[in-house]
Design an enzyme around this catalytic site. Structure first.
Site, PDB file in Angstrom:
ATOM      1  N   ASP A  81       0.892  -1.177   0.042  1.00 31.41           N
ATOM      2  CA  ASP A  81       0.108   0.084   0.146  1.00 31.41           C
ATOM      3  C   ASP A  81       0.940   1.273  -0.003  1.00 31.41           C
ATOM      4  OD1 ASP A  81      -2.325   1.541   0.579  1.00 31.41           O
ATOM      5  OD2 ASP A  81      -1.846   1.908   2.450  1.00 31.41           O
ATOM      6  N   ASP A  85      -0.364   5.181   0.909  1.00 33.03           N
ATOM      7  CA  ASP A  85      -0.515   6.206   1.883  1.00 33.03           C
ATOM      8  C   ASP A  85      -0.705   5.414   3.084  1.00 33.03           C
ATOM      9  OD1 ASP A  85      -0.656   8.240   0.034  1.00 33.03           O
ATOM     10  OD2 ASP A  85      -2.530   8.301  -0.339  1.00 33.03           O
TER      11      ASP A  85
END
Length: 228
Positions: free
Chosen positions: A17, A19
């Site tokens: 991932d 952010d």
């Protein structure tokens, strides 16, 4: 839910991932939503609370049901693009060392954001961009659907059981688990439900992520319960 352990000697992959996992963008997101809420005369704190647990169109439906959702989305996108150009970003400690050490074809980014913003943020923080980047435009179903992580695995030519997902958010964790992958959580005080292992910071996870890819100490790493 557990993933199928990779065969000894088999290639292993890491899917990140962005952010909250590699890039610290919490304050940026808060500022963008605050500005957006002010434009529509809404309570900024309430809007941000909703936005943390829903996708943008779902957020608009809850906080601004009388507004045109596409106009709301266009306004949000403009604010986010401006933030990429002018906002202050930082990579989490350990991110640069980790991504630089990984073999180029063995990792990917899987994000609910858009590729041009990810590239802008990575350029600002000096992080390398991998060959495979699955963004919001690449899939019809976003997290927590397994589709984004399965798409990344397919583009890498990887079996899902040979993939490690590194996440910070519940929706991303559910996405990785549903895809049949090993999932480790980072950058949180408490473990997200379902993760196979939990690390308080990305920095703490760096040696074990590199070990997963190389296959060393695999018997110690796979199948570990969260928080061990």
């Amino acid at each position: 839910m557990t993933s199928e352990p990779a065969r000894p000697g088999a290639m292993r992959y890491v899917l990140f991932d962005v952010d909250g996992t590699l890039i610290d963008a919490v304050e940026n997101q808060r500022r963008v939503w605050r500005t957006w809420a002010k434009r529509y005369g809404l309570d900024a704190d309430e809007v941000h609370r909703v936005a943390l647990r829903t996708r943008p169109l779902e957020t608009f439906a809850q906080v601004a049901p009388g507004e045109d959702p596409q106009e709301c989305l266009a306004a949000l996108h403009a604010l986010e693009d401006e933030d990429v150009r002018s906002g202050t970003y930082a990579a989490f400690d350990g991110a640069s060392e980790l991504l630089t050490a990984l073999p180029p074809g063995n990792w990917a980014l899987v994000t609910s954001n858009y590729e041009h913003r990810v590239r802008g943020r990575f350029a600002r923080t000096g992080l390398p961009v991998p060959e495979v980047l699955v963004d919001a435009a690449a899939v019809d179903e976003g997290k927590p659907s397994p589709v984004p992580y399965l798409r990344a695995a397919a583009r890498l030519g990887a079996d899902p059981g040979a993939c490690l997902v590194v996440e910070d958010a519940p929706s991303g964790v559910r996405s990785g688990l549903s895809a049949g992958m090993t999932v480790w959580g980072v950058n949180a005080l408490m473990a997200v439900d379902g993760v196979h292992r939990h690390f308080g910071t990305l920095r703490e996870a760096v040696p074990d992520i590199l070990a997963f890819v190389s296959g060393t100490r695999l018997h110690e790493l796979e199948g570990s319960a969260a928080g061990e």
